[in-house]
Motif scaffolding. Structure first.
Motif, short mmCIF file in Angstrom:
data_model
loop_
_atom_site.label_atom_id
_atom_site.label_comp_id
_atom_site.label_asym_id
_atom_site.label_seq_id
_atom_site.Cartn_x
_atom_site.Cartn_y
_atom_site.Cartn_z
N HIS A 80 0.81 -1.22 0.00
CA HIS A 80 0.00 0.00 0.00
C HIS A 80 0.85 1.27 0.00
O HIS A 80 0.31 2.36 0.14
CB HIS A 80 -0.93 0.01 1.21
CG HIS A 80 -1.82 -1.18 1.29
ND1 HIS A 80 -2.79 -1.46 0.35
CD2 HIS A 80 -1.87 -2.20 2.18
CE1 HIS A 80 -3.40 -2.58 0.67
NE2 HIS A 80 -2.85 -3.06 1.77
N GLY A 81 2.16 1.13 -0.10
CA GLY A 81 3.05 2.28 -0.09
C GLY A 81 3.36 2.79 1.30
O GLY A 81 3.85 3.91 1.46
N ILE A 82 3.08 2.00 2.32
CA ILE A 82 3.37 2.38 3.71
C ILE A 82 4.78 1.92 4.07
O ILE A 82 5.16 0.78 3.82
CB ILE A 82 2.33 1.77 4.67
CG1 ILE A 82 0.94 2.30 4.34
CG2 ILE A 82 2.69 2.06 6.12
CD1 ILE A 82 -0.18 1.63 5.09
N TRP A 83 5.53 2.84 4.68
CA TRP A 83 6.90 2.54 5.08
C TRP A 83 6.89 1.56 6.25
O TRP A 83 6.22 1.77 7.26
CB TRP A 83 7.61 3.82 5.48
CG TRP A 83 9.05 3.65 5.82
CD1 TRP A 83 10.07 3.37 4.97
CD2 TRP A 83 9.63 3.79 7.11
NE1 TRP A 83 11.26 3.31 5.65
CE2 TRP A 83 11.01 3.56 6.97
CE3 TRP A 83 9.13 4.06 8.37
CZ2 TRP A 83 11.90 3.61 8.04
CZ3 TRP A 83 10.00 4.11 9.44
CH2 TRP A 83 11.37 3.89 9.27
N VAL A 84 7.63 0.45 6.13
CA VAL A 84 7.72 -0.57 7.16
C VAL A 84 8.92 -0.32 8.06
O VAL A 84 8.85 -0.49 9.27
CB VAL A 84 7.80 -1.99 6.54
CG1 VAL A 84 7.92 -3.04 7.62
CG2 VAL A 84 6.60 -2.24 5.63
N GLY A 85 10.04 0.10 7.49
CA GLY A 85 11.25 0.35 8.25
C GLY A 85 12.48 0.13 7.39
O GLY A 85 12.39 0.08 6.17
#
Length: 105
Positions: A16-21
């Protein structure tokens, strides 16, 4: 495939284009095919809170102190199975899983 050390520090982004790390460690297994031995990546350890300086820090040690240190160092980290990686390079790793679906280390 990128070298192991090239993956360390890369940013990981979910489907979803969310930064995980950032990739802080790599899990690999030995492949013993034929006469040669090589290593195959089976997962990445990703942390949103820690700098990428933990590679191999707790590997190969069996003492209770090392195990405790490992639990503390990797607290809050996510495990990203290599089969979920869709592309990597230029400082980024993209995966086909959602951040909330990833298991904790």
């Amino acid at each position: 495939m990128a070298g192991f050390t090239e993956l360390i520090g890369q940013s990981v982004w979910d489907v979803h284009g969310i930064w995980v790390g950032h990739v802080v460690d790599i899990r690999a297994v030995k492949d013993r095919t034929g006469l040669q031995q090589s290593h195959r990546v089976y997962g990445l350890i990703v942390s949103a809170r820690r700098a990428p300086v933990m590679l191999g820090m707790t590997h190969g040690r069996e003492s209770w102190l090392s195990q405790l240190l490992g639990r503390l160092v990797y607290a809050g980290c996510k495990f990203v199975p290599w089969e979920t990686v869709t592309e990597y390079g230029e400082g980024e790793v993209h995966i086909k899983a959602a951040r909330k679906e990833l298991s904790r280390v």
